[in-house]
Write an enzyme that holds these catalytic residues in place. Structure first.
Site, PDB file in Angstrom:
ATOM      1  N   ASP A 108      80.315   5.056 119.444  1.00  0.00           N
ATOM      2  CA  ASP A 108      81.113   5.879 120.364  1.00  0.00           C
ATOM      3  C   ASP A 108      82.495   5.277 120.597  1.00  0.00           C
ATOM      4  O   ASP A 108      83.489   5.983 120.715  1.00  0.00           O
ATOM      5  CB  ASP A 108      80.390   6.029 121.707  1.00  0.00           C
ATOM      6  CG  ASP A 108      79.173   6.942 121.577  1.00  0.00           C
ATOM      7  OD1 ASP A 108      79.107   7.669 120.552  1.00  0.00           O
ATOM      8  OD2 ASP A 108      78.292   6.896 122.444  1.00  0.00           O
ATOM      9  N   CYS A 109      82.542   3.952 120.691  1.00  0.00           N
ATOM     10  CA  CYS A 109      83.846   3.327 120.942  1.00  0.00           C
ATOM     11  C   CYS A 109      84.593   2.977 119.655  1.00  0.00           C
ATOM     12  O   CYS A 109      85.806   2.779 119.668  1.00  0.00           O
ATOM     13  CB  CYS A 109      83.695   2.102 121.837  1.00  0.00           C
ATOM     14  SG  CYS A 109      82.403   0.963 121.329  1.00  0.00           S
ATOM     15  N   TYR A 110      83.869   2.860 118.543  1.00  0.00           N
ATOM     16  CA  TYR A 110      84.507   2.571 117.244  1.00  0.00           C
ATOM     17  C   TYR A 110      84.055   3.636 116.236  1.00  0.00           C
ATOM     18  O   TYR A 110      83.144   3.416 115.446  1.00  0.00           O
ATOM     19  CB  TYR A 110      84.095   1.182 116.741  1.00  0.00           C
ATOM     20  CG  TYR A 110      84.609   0.035 117.588  1.00  0.00           C
ATOM     21  CD1 TYR A 110      85.964  -0.253 117.614  1.00  0.00           C
ATOM     22  CD2 TYR A 110      83.729  -0.768 118.313  1.00  0.00           C
ATOM     23  CE1 TYR A 110      86.440  -1.310 118.378  1.00  0.00           C
ATOM     24  CE2 TYR A 110      84.193  -1.817 119.069  1.00  0.00           C
ATOM     25  CZ  TYR A 110      85.552  -2.087 119.102  1.00  0.00           C
ATOM     26  OH  TYR A 110      86.024  -3.130 119.844  1.00  0.00           O
TER      27      TYR A 110
END
Lengths: 390, 135
Positions: free
Chosen positions: A131-133
């Site tokens: 989700d963040c990368y």
């Protein structure tokens, strides 16, 4: 009364441009001419140097984040795999990792040398996406100036003495000690002996965690004892180990280094490795330190091992001094055997001279070790056992 | 008397020809064989030819007429001095003594092409790939 000096006193002399600095070669003649007491009073720092293949070397790199960012799980630099098990864009590339496309002709050491030389490096990475990368693939190009950090961290450098390698078998052997000709056709050795850092401070009185050193053409530090640290090795009367013993874990800024002092290498049919230039200053704190640093090749001995025996416990075929080794021939079991170095003595000399210049110009100060090394540490073998036998 | 080092490359149809015999008998030359590598498919001979310059020239002409490729040996092995770090690894395999280290006090590598017999062991032994064959 015997002369003693402190790190602060010597650094103050460096600051004033008054420190007397000589190389570990030069101190030999000074002691012969003037004696230990006079030389201790006169000389403040002795510089050492070594330039040889040191497999246990590598670099930590931080690439910075792409848009959108990626958590790099698999990483390649010029087709050489780098470690993907650190944080999102950190990696460690080891000197001995071979290229996936050209094998041992190009390895991690070559990537490191190319980075130091300012060359462009292809960076490829893969990820599972988070989700963040979110990014899953990346192909771009970097050099040492476009990335955040680049520093060498070498777990095992600057071996305190090393073996002499020979081959008694009927076939040629390709080893990390070079090409060994059959039937004791040659003998190879790999230290700078009377110039070598740990041979000049055999009991680690001034070389420990925190010691400031020369590495790859830049200032760096001793980070820890090196791996396979074997200070409990058999020693001669002068304290110098008779085979491989202490080692250093070293750290230094890759961006400041020079390809003159870091050189990628391939040992035929063995693999890639890296020639690393290391120099360590030895402060003359007292007569004992100076006397041990004034040792010369004729008093430094090492052991001859037969590399044709595929065992971790090779028998010792004899002991020889570095004066004999550097003469070009030694005698083994009544046979005259030609000798050849694997490490560069001329480069070792250049390193000791360069470090001497830095100190004389006030560009390099001595750092007292924060913690010393044990003189009683041994190397453990790895036994092959079943789960219940350990 | 002159001396010239050459490399002879024998094609398949010439590996059984008595060429050194003819160099001695017909051209009054003294061939000193430094290295020979010959099988039924092809052959390479490194040889020092001793004799008068005129006879050496005639001998080489004869060899070429026999379809044997003659290479001026001296141009073959090259040390890249920029890349070389004078580690000395190559000196351990150079039985001919063409690559030496330590005879000079500076401990830099010295290459004497005259002594090279083109065994080429140094090429792979050089860990930093500073020694090359130049064709």
């Amino acid at each position: 009364m015997a002369v003693t000096k402190t790190y602060e006193e010597i650094n103050e002399k460096i600051r004033r441009g008054e420190a007397v600095v000589v190389t570990a070669e030069e101190i030999i003649d000074i002691v012969q001419e003037e004696g230990v007491a006079m030389a201790t009073k006169k000389v403040d720092v002795i510089t050492t140097g070594t330039f040889g293949p040191m497999c246990s070397s590598g670099a930590f790199l931080n690439f910075g984040h792409s848009e959108p960012p990626i958590r790099m799980a698999k990483i390649w630099l010029n087709d050489v795999p780098a470690y993907g098990g650190l944080a999102a864009v950190d990696t460690y590339i080891g000197a001995t990792e071979p290229s996936e496309t050209v094998g041992m002709a190009y390895g991690g050491a070559h990537v490191i040398e190319d980075l130091i030389s300012g060359k462009t490096i292809k960076l490829e990475a893969e990820s599972y996406g988070t989700d963040c990368y979110p990014r899953k693939e990346l192909l771009t190009y970097i050099n040492k100036d476009t990335i955040n950090e680049a520093y060498l961290f070498n777990p095992r450098n600057a071996y305190q003495n090393y073996a002499v390698a020979v081959n008694s078998s009927a076939r040629i052997l390709y080893t990390y000690m070079g090409t060994l000709l059959p039937r004791l056709g040659n003998a190879t050795y790999s230290t700078s002996s009377q110039l070598s850092p740990l041979i000049n401070d055999p009991y680690y009185r001034t070389i420990g965690i925190g010691t400031r050193v020369f590495i790859g053409g830049a200032p760096g530090y001793v980070a820890w004892n090196g791996t396979q640290f074997n200070s409990n090795q058999v020693r001669g009367d002068n304290g110098v180990p008779l085979s491989s013993a202490g080692t250093l874990a070293l750290i230094g800024n890759l961006k400041e280094m020079s390809p003159d002092f870091i050189r990628a290498a391939t040992f035929h049919n063995y693999g890639t490795t890296m020639f690393v230039g290391v120099g360590v200053p030895i402060p003359v704190l007292d007569e004992d330190i100076l006397q041990k640093a004034a040792i010369s090749d004729k008093d430094i001995y090492t052991s001859i091992y037969d590399y044709s025996i595929p065992s971790r416990s090779r028998p010792v075929l004899g002991r020889v001094s570095y004066a004999e080794l550097r003469s070009g021939k030694i005698e083994i079991n009544g046979k005259t055997v030609r000798t050849a170095p694997v490490a560069s003595y001329s480069k070792a000399r250049k390193i000791a001279e360069t470090l001497k210049g830095w100190i004389q110009q006030g560009d390099f100060y001595l750092q007292q070790p924060i913690e010393g090394f044990s003189t009683e540490q041994s190397v453990k073998p790895l036994e092959i056992v079943a789960e219940g036998e350990i | 008397m002159a001396k010239k080092k050459i490399v002879l490359h024998y094609p398949e149809e010439r590996v059984e020809s008595p060429t050194t015999y003819h160099l001695v008998k017909d051209f009054d030359l003294v061939p000193i064989i430094l290295r020979a590598q010959i099988d039924e498919n092809e052959g390479t001979l490194v040889v020092d030819l001793e004799g008068s310059p005129e006879q050496i020239a005639k001998g080489i002409e004869y060899l070429r007429e026999q379809n044997i490729r003659v290479q001026e040996a001296i141009k073959d092995i090259v040390v890249d001095t920029e890349r070389c770090v004078s580690c000395g690894s190559c000196t351990g395999v150079c039985r001919a003594g063409a690559l030496t280290i330590g005879a000079q006090s500076d401990w830099n590598l010295v290459f004497d092409q005259e002594k090279c017999v083109f065994c080429e062991l140094c090429i792979n032994t050089c860990p930093i790939r500073a020694i090359k064959v130049q064709f």
